[in-house]
Design an enzyme around this catalytic site. Structure first.
Site, PDB file in Angstrom:
ATOM      1  N   GLY A  66      67.030  61.940  -6.484  1.00 19.40           N
ATOM      2  CA  GLY A  66      67.285  63.324  -6.116  1.00 19.40           C
ATOM      3  C   GLY A  66      66.418  64.273  -6.919  1.00 19.40           C
ATOM      4  O   GLY A  66      65.669  63.855  -7.803  1.00 19.40           O
ATOM      5  N   GLY A 114      68.813  58.009  -5.662  1.00 17.29           N
ATOM      6  CA  GLY A 114      68.985  58.374  -4.266  1.00 17.29           C
ATOM      7  C   GLY A 114      68.129  57.558  -3.316  1.00 17.29           C
ATOM      8  O   GLY A 114      68.468  57.406  -2.141  1.00 17.29           O
ATOM      9  N   GLU A 137      70.668  55.892 -13.999  1.00 14.76           N
ATOM     10  CA  GLU A 137      71.414  57.120 -14.279  1.00 14.76           C
ATOM     11  C   GLU A 137      72.019  57.203 -15.673  1.00 14.76           C
ATOM     12  O   GLU A 137      72.169  58.306 -16.223  1.00 14.76           O
ATOM     13  CB  GLU A 137      72.518  57.288 -13.225  1.00 14.76           C
ATOM     14  CG  GLU A 137      72.018  57.670 -11.840  1.00 14.76           C
ATOM     15  CD  GLU A 137      71.455  56.494 -11.073  1.00 14.76           C
ATOM     16  OE1 GLU A 137      70.873  56.722  -9.994  1.00 14.76           O
ATOM     17  OE2 GLU A 137      71.598  55.345 -11.532  1.00 14.76           O
ATOM     18  N   ASP A 145      75.440  56.433  -8.543  1.00 12.68           N
ATOM     19  CA  ASP A 145      76.150  57.033  -7.415  1.00 12.68           C
ATOM     20  C   ASP A 145      75.523  56.530  -6.117  1.00 12.68           C
ATOM     21  O   ASP A 145      75.006  55.429  -6.063  1.00 12.68           O
ATOM     22  CB  ASP A 145      76.148  58.556  -7.523  1.00 12.68           C
ATOM     23  CG  ASP A 145      74.745  59.155  -7.498  1.00 12.68           C
ATOM     24  OD1 ASP A 145      73.764  58.437  -7.811  1.00 12.68           O
ATOM     25  OD2 ASP A 145      74.616  60.342  -7.157  1.00 12.68           O
TER      26      ASP A 145
END
Length: 346
Positions: A66, A114, A137, A145
């Site tokens: 992202g 992402g 992350e 995520d």
């Protein structure tokens, strides 16, 4: 080349989506997420389109994740744009996983965060000799995520735990071994793959061009990974790694000790919980709750500052040790958000 951040073309029976921010390694923005969802909705009911191919522009990678700088700015100012972005991103990942037509993800080059969400839930996931796949992350005060907890918790043995707590990238063979990819096709065969997908069955097209990948190092390392990463205590995992005879295990311990302690504890609990959740949508809801909580904690801002903004690679985590992470704080990360509705995937 179009300047649109997402390029959509139809060739024969193939709908081809290209993420088109090569200077940013095709990092996802809110605009891109909205565009991809809209295009997939249109192609889902198109009689012409039978297969979807997702690729990234340029030679550096499919998608680096992202827009981390935008998330940093939002976190610093106490904004909510990141929450909206994560909600839409999770909805896209759920759409990809349940899509009624085959989706082929071309995971060439860098595929992180992402990018794993875009590709990891596709029906046919193809890696190349240039693939470097990671969920890094914990190094920026966040957690795996975009369905990462679901994918990693269902990896063979404790491979997913190793990848989640270290955040290290893996090559094509290891991505396949960890269940993050399915087939290995050299990069020079992309034109052939595109042609075959446009005129024939997707699974057969991929199988006809796939070759055996090199040996997976993770498979060789299972003897120490499975034993060291068992259990629900990050501190105990680090001790087992640090005292193991294998040098690779000790190196993993050193990497983990540089990550956010809060993120490590939350991530391990997230993986253990995802392993017994009923499906991906349930994991996405849990991940959204964690993301909303971590957005307001200091390590996310500090981690992005150290890795992306100032690039001094010296994050000052708060708390600074695993022993100092309050259990009550971890519990709050798994509760529904207090200031906004819980995630819905419809």
């Amino acid at each position: 080349m179009s300047t649109e951040p997402v390029i959509a073309r139809v060739n024969g029976h193939l709908g081809h989506l290209t993420l088109n921010r090569p200077a940013a390694i095709n990092a996802l923005t809110a605009e891109m997420i909205t565009s991809i969802r809209r295009i997939l909705a249109r192609w889902a009911v198109s009689d012409r389109v039978r297969t979807i191919l997702i690729t990234g522009a340029g030679e550096r990678g499919l998608c680096a994740g992202g827009d981390i700088r935008a998330i940093h700015a939002d976190a610093v100012t106490g904004g909510t744009a990141s929450l909206d972005f994560w909600a839409d991103q999770n909805r896209l990942d759920a759409t990809i996983a349940a899509y009624p037509k085959p989706i082929v993800a071309w995971m060439d080059g860098l595929v992180m965060g992402g990018g794993v969400g875009i590709s990891g839930h596709a029906s046919l996931r193809v890696v190349t000799e240039r693939s470097r796949v990671a969920m890094p992350e914990v190094g920026i005060g966040f957690h795996p995520d975009v369905g990462g907890s679901w994918l990693l918790s269902h990896a063979p043995g404790q491979l997913g735990t190793h990848l989640a707590l270290t955040g290290v990238p893996v090559n094509a063979a290891d991505a396949i071994a960890a269940g993050l990819a399915d087939h290995y096709i050299p990069t020079d065969r992309l034109p052939d793959l595109t042609l075959e997908l446009a005129r024939g069955d997707a699974a057969e097209a991929v199988r006809s061009l796939a070759v055996a990948p090199p040996r997976a190092e993770l498979t060789v390392a299972r003897h120490w990974i499975d034993s060291c990463y068992s259990g629900d205590d990050v501190g105990a995992i680090v001790v087992r790694l640090a005292t193991h005879p294998d040098a690779a295990a000790r190196a993993a311990a050193e990497v983990i000790t540089t990550r956010s302690p809060t993120s490590l504890v939350v991530t391990l609990r997230s993986l253990r919980s995802a392993a017994v959740l009923p499906d991906l949508p349930a994991a996405l809801v849990q991940e959204y709750r964690i993301s909303a909580a971590l957005l307001r904690l200091p390590d996310l801002v500090e981690g992005i500052r150290a890795q992306i903004i100032d690039k001094d690679r010296r994050p000052r985590w708060r708390p600074s040790t695993l022993a100092d992470v309050p259990p009550a704080l971890v519990d709050t990360c798994f509760a529904p958000p207090r200031d906004r509705p819980d995630l819905t995937l419809a």
